[in-house]
Design a protein around this motif. Sequence first.
Motif, PDB file in Angstrom:
ATOM      1  N   LEU A  46      18.007  41.380 -16.660  1.00  0.00           N
ATOM      2  CA  LEU A  46      19.315  41.718 -16.121  1.00  0.00           C
ATOM      3  C   LEU A  46      19.270  43.059 -15.393  1.00  0.00           C
ATOM      4  CD1 LEU A  46      22.345  41.026 -15.888  1.00  0.00           C
ATOM      5  CD2 LEU A  46      22.665  42.254 -18.040  1.00  0.00           C
ATOM      6  N   LEU A  47      18.653  44.067 -16.001  1.00  0.00           N
ATOM      7  CA  LEU A  47      18.523  45.373 -15.341  1.00  0.00           C
ATOM      8  C   LEU A  47      17.748  45.233 -14.029  1.00  0.00           C
ATOM      9  CD1 LEU A  47      17.767  47.704 -18.385  1.00  0.00           C
ATOM     10  CD2 LEU A  47      19.870  47.644 -17.015  1.00  0.00           C
ATOM     11  N   ARG A  52      18.445  45.599  -7.930  1.00  0.00           N
ATOM     12  CA  ARG A  52      18.144  45.230  -6.547  1.00  0.00           C
ATOM     13  C   ARG A  52      19.391  45.014  -5.699  1.00  0.00           C
ATOM     14  NH1 ARG A  52      15.195  40.458  -7.861  1.00  0.00           N
ATOM     15  NH2 ARG A  52      14.362  41.085  -9.838  1.00  0.00           N
ATOM     16  N   GLN A  53      20.571  45.194  -6.282  1.00  0.00           N
ATOM     17  CA  GLN A  53      21.805  45.068  -5.502  1.00  0.00           C
ATOM     18  C   GLN A  53      21.884  46.199  -4.480  1.00  0.00           C
ATOM     19  OE1 GLN A  53      25.295  43.252  -8.010  1.00  0.00           O
ATOM     20  NE2 GLN A  53      24.708  45.191  -8.859  1.00  0.00           N
ATOM     21  N   GLN A  65      26.361  34.547 -10.055  1.00  0.00           N
ATOM     22  CA  GLN A  65      25.049  34.730  -9.442  1.00  0.00           C
ATOM     23  C   GLN A  65      24.094  35.459 -10.386  1.00  0.00           C
ATOM     24  OE1 GLN A  65      26.941  36.718  -6.099  1.00  0.00           O
ATOM     25  NE2 GLN A  65      25.915  35.286  -4.710  1.00  0.00           N
ATOM     26  N   VAL A  66      24.625  36.435 -11.095  1.00  0.00           N
ATOM     27  CA  VAL A  66      23.809  37.158 -12.077  1.00  0.00           C
ATOM     28  C   VAL A  66      23.355  36.195 -13.169  1.00  0.00           C
ATOM     29  CG1 VAL A  66      23.792  39.005 -13.798  1.00  0.00           C
ATOM     30  CG2 VAL A  66      24.917  39.376 -11.589  1.00  0.00           C
ATOM     31  N   ALA A  67      24.269  35.372 -13.659  1.00  0.00           N
ATOM     32  CA  ALA A  67      23.936  34.388 -14.700  1.00  0.00           C
ATOM     33  C   ALA A  67      22.830  33.446 -14.232  1.00  0.00           C
ATOM     34  CB  ALA A  67      25.184  33.594 -15.095  1.00  0.00           C
ATOM     35  N   ASP A  68      22.923  32.990 -12.997  1.00  0.00           N
ATOM     36  CA  ASP A  68      21.879  32.118 -12.446  1.00  0.00           C
ATOM     37  C   ASP A  68      20.540  32.844 -12.366  1.00  0.00           C
ATOM     38  OD1 ASP A  68      23.733  30.071 -12.174  1.00  0.00           O
ATOM     39  OD2 ASP A  68      23.978  30.335 -10.006  1.00  0.00           O
ATOM     40  N   ALA A  69      20.583  34.103 -11.965  1.00  0.00           N
ATOM     41  CA  ALA A  69      19.348  34.874 -11.783  1.00  0.00           C
ATOM     42  C   ALA A  69      18.636  35.159 -13.099  1.00  0.00           C
ATOM     43  CB  ALA A  69      19.653  36.185 -11.059  1.00  0.00           C
ATOM     44  N   VAL A  70      19.390  35.311 -14.185  1.00  0.00           N
ATOM     45  CA  VAL A  70      18.755  35.598 -15.476  1.00  0.00           C
ATOM     46  C   VAL A  70      18.704  34.365 -16.367  1.00  0.00           C
ATOM     47  CG1 VAL A  70      19.273  38.066 -15.445  1.00  0.00           C
ATOM     48  CG2 VAL A  70      20.900  36.498 -16.508  1.00  0.00           C
ATOM     49  N   ALA A  76      27.207  34.010 -21.872  1.00  0.00           N
ATOM     50  CA  ALA A  76      26.087  34.771 -22.440  1.00  0.00           C
ATOM     51  C   ALA A  76      25.760  35.979 -21.567  1.00  0.00           C
ATOM     52  CB  ALA A  76      24.866  33.877 -22.599  1.00  0.00           C
ATOM     53  N   THR A  77      25.877  35.817 -20.258  1.00  0.00           N
ATOM     54  CA  THR A  77      25.631  36.937 -19.344  1.00  0.00           C
ATOM     55  C   THR A  77      26.681  38.024 -19.545  1.00  0.00           C
ATOM     56  OG1 THR A  77      24.601  35.458 -17.750  1.00  0.00           O
ATOM     57  CG2 THR A  77      25.349  37.583 -16.919  1.00  0.00           C
TER      58      THR A  77
END
Length: 153
Positions: A46-47, A52-53, A65-70, A76-77
């Motif tokens: 997550l960090l 990279r934002q 999008q964050v949830a998909d990436a992690v 849960a995200t």
Amino acid sequence: MTATAPAMTALANGWCALSVLHGRIEARVEHALQAEHDLSVREYSLLEVLSRQHDGEGGRLQMRQVADAVVLSQSATTRLVTRLEDRGLLSRYLCPTDRRGIYTDVTDAGLALLAAARPTHGRALREALDEARRDEALCPLVEAVEALGAARA
């Protein structure tokens, strides 16, 4: 038995090998990150994603999008973000153009922890891959992972 049964068995065996490789890598990296930085693999991921934002076009990630990436559910995200926010590693703020949107940024403390954890992550990943290479069933997968890394470098 059908004509596709051997092919399906080979496919299932390949999937099983991939699952084993993933499990070994994640366990090794998790242990190292926890021991040296009090971070889980998910927290590190997550960090890394949020670091990279950027402020340009498409640079801010929505929670989906964050949830998909992690590779976590949105709930849960959100819990993960809250834990890291409570530790002072992330901060949240409302989107200036859409008051319904919430963005998350890595704090200076989060960036410092991430920078300290990157070598640990890399070392543990390398050790896990080197160990897996000695397993005949996993060696081709290790080579594929390394080739993907080289192609993106």
